[in-house]
Scaffold this motif. Structure first.
Motif, PDB file in Angstrom:
ATOM      1  N   VAL A  75       4.443  10.969  -0.439  1.00  0.00           N
ATOM      2  CA  VAL A  75       5.318  11.529  -1.473  1.00  0.00           C
ATOM      3  C   VAL A  75       4.769  12.827  -2.068  1.00  0.00           C
TER       4      VAL A  75
ATOM      5  N   ASP B 167      10.998  11.173 -10.585  1.00  0.00           N
ATOM      6  CA  ASP B 167      10.056  10.097 -10.310  1.00  0.00           C
ATOM      7  C   ASP B 167      10.384   9.437  -8.981  1.00  0.00           C
ATOM      8  N   PRO B 168       9.366   9.182  -8.147  1.00  0.00           N
ATOM      9  CA  PRO B 168       9.625   8.481  -6.887  1.00  0.00           C
ATOM     10  C   PRO B 168       9.963   7.013  -7.142  1.00  0.00           C
TER      11      PRO B 168
ATOM     12  N   GLU C 168       9.598   3.038  -5.947  1.00  0.00           N
ATOM     13  CA  GLU C 168       8.676   2.147  -5.249  1.00  0.00           C
ATOM     14  C   GLU C 168       9.422   1.023  -4.552  1.00  0.00           C
TER      15      GLU C 168
ATOM     16  N   GLN D  74       5.087   3.896  -3.133  1.00  0.00           N
ATOM     17  CA  GLN D  74       6.045   4.969  -3.380  1.00  0.00           C
ATOM     18  C   GLN D  74       6.799   5.236  -2.083  1.00  0.00           C
TER      19      GLN D  74
END
Length: 287
Positions: A255, A271-272, A274, A280
């Motif tokens: 990422v 925001d990545p 999960e 991630q």
């Protein structure tokens, strides 16, 4: 090998364990159920019965394929994704639970389920991402791009069986070729992709089900695993509306590097997302 259903399951579990597999009783039941045309409940109820010779022969053939580490999805011809059945062949990547993270992110970011969203899927494969999103967004329309003609045929079959073919335009095309964005139309509200992201030199070291049986084109991300992200980022400015979202699946630890690629192309990182293991898994960007 014993010819009762229980005996067949016991011996199959032993053979699968010896081949280095987990969940051997579960897999044995799946294979025997397919060979005998019986549900799990029926297998339990008939456990002490003798299995018909034709079922035994068919079961042994299926078991031999699994012992050679052929993916279960190839043997059964389908895989469930987001609760939906997808036809699977050796021409497409087997849909994985990790990829459902893309769906979760899309549903959270595009909260209006009834809006006429326009969705683009790059690297369509089985169609699991695009077709699932079209099921979740009943007014949406989508375009899918796939470089492999046999994979494209699988995706079209899945679109028909899932009842979304009228809202899905599935096209042959390759982001490695000049002008690849021109036939896609758009712009789109959402771009999704599960591109190839394995480093080329690492493919042979993957588990046998992947390295031996899944299409290399769907795995090989180039020397550093990031070639596809560079191509997508370079074309995305023409494909995504201002304020639109990009969701791309990523390999473990990728990422940060993917984020730099898309930031350099002018996109804002979010925001990545999960996966269930806390990895991630999806990088998210806003145009």
């Amino acid at each position: 090998m014993s010819a009762t259903y229980d005996g067949l399951l016991r011996d199959a579990a032993t053979a699968l364990a010896a081949a280095g597999l987990d969940n051997v009783r579960f897999e044995a039941r799946l294979l025997l159920g397919r060979a005998a045309g019986l549900s799990t409940e029926q297998l339990v109820a008939r456990g002490r019965d003798e299995a018909p010779p034709a079922a035994v022969e068919a079961f042994r053939a299926l078991l031999a394929r699994r012992v050679r580490r052929e993916p279960m999805a190839h043997i059964l011809g389908e895989r469930e994704f987001w609760g939906l059945p997808f036809r699977v062949t050796p021409d497409v990547l087997v849909p994985r639970p990790d990829s459902e993270t893309v769906i979760e992110a899309a549903l959270a970011l595009l909260a209006d389920r009834g809006r006429r969203w326009r969705v683009l899927d790059l690297g369509l494969g089985s169609g699991c991402l695009l077709l699932t999103l079209l099921r979740e967004f009943p007014a949406a329309a989508g375009v899918g791009l796939e470089a492999s003609p046999p994979a494209l045929a699988v995706a079209r079959d899945n679109a028909a069986s899932l009842g979304v073919a009228a809202r899905a335009r599935l096209l042959a095309g390759d982001w490695r070729q000049p002008g690849w964005t021109e036939a896609l139309g758009g712009p789109f509200d959402l771009l999704v992709s599960n591109p190839p992201y394995i480093e080329a030199a690492a493919i042979e070291g993957l588990m046998p089900e992947v390295a031996r049986y899944e299409p290399r084109q769907a795995l090989d991300g180039g020397p550093d695993g990031l070639d596809a992200y560079r191509a997508i980022a370079a074309g995305a400015d023409r494909l995504v509306v201002p304020g639109g979202r990009i969701l791309v699946e990523a390999g473990m630890g990728q990422v940060p590097a993917i984020t730099e690629i898309f930031r350099a192309a002018g996109f804002s990182a979010e925001d990545p997302w999960e996966d269930l293991a806390g990895v991630q898994r999806v990088a998210s960007f806003k145009h």
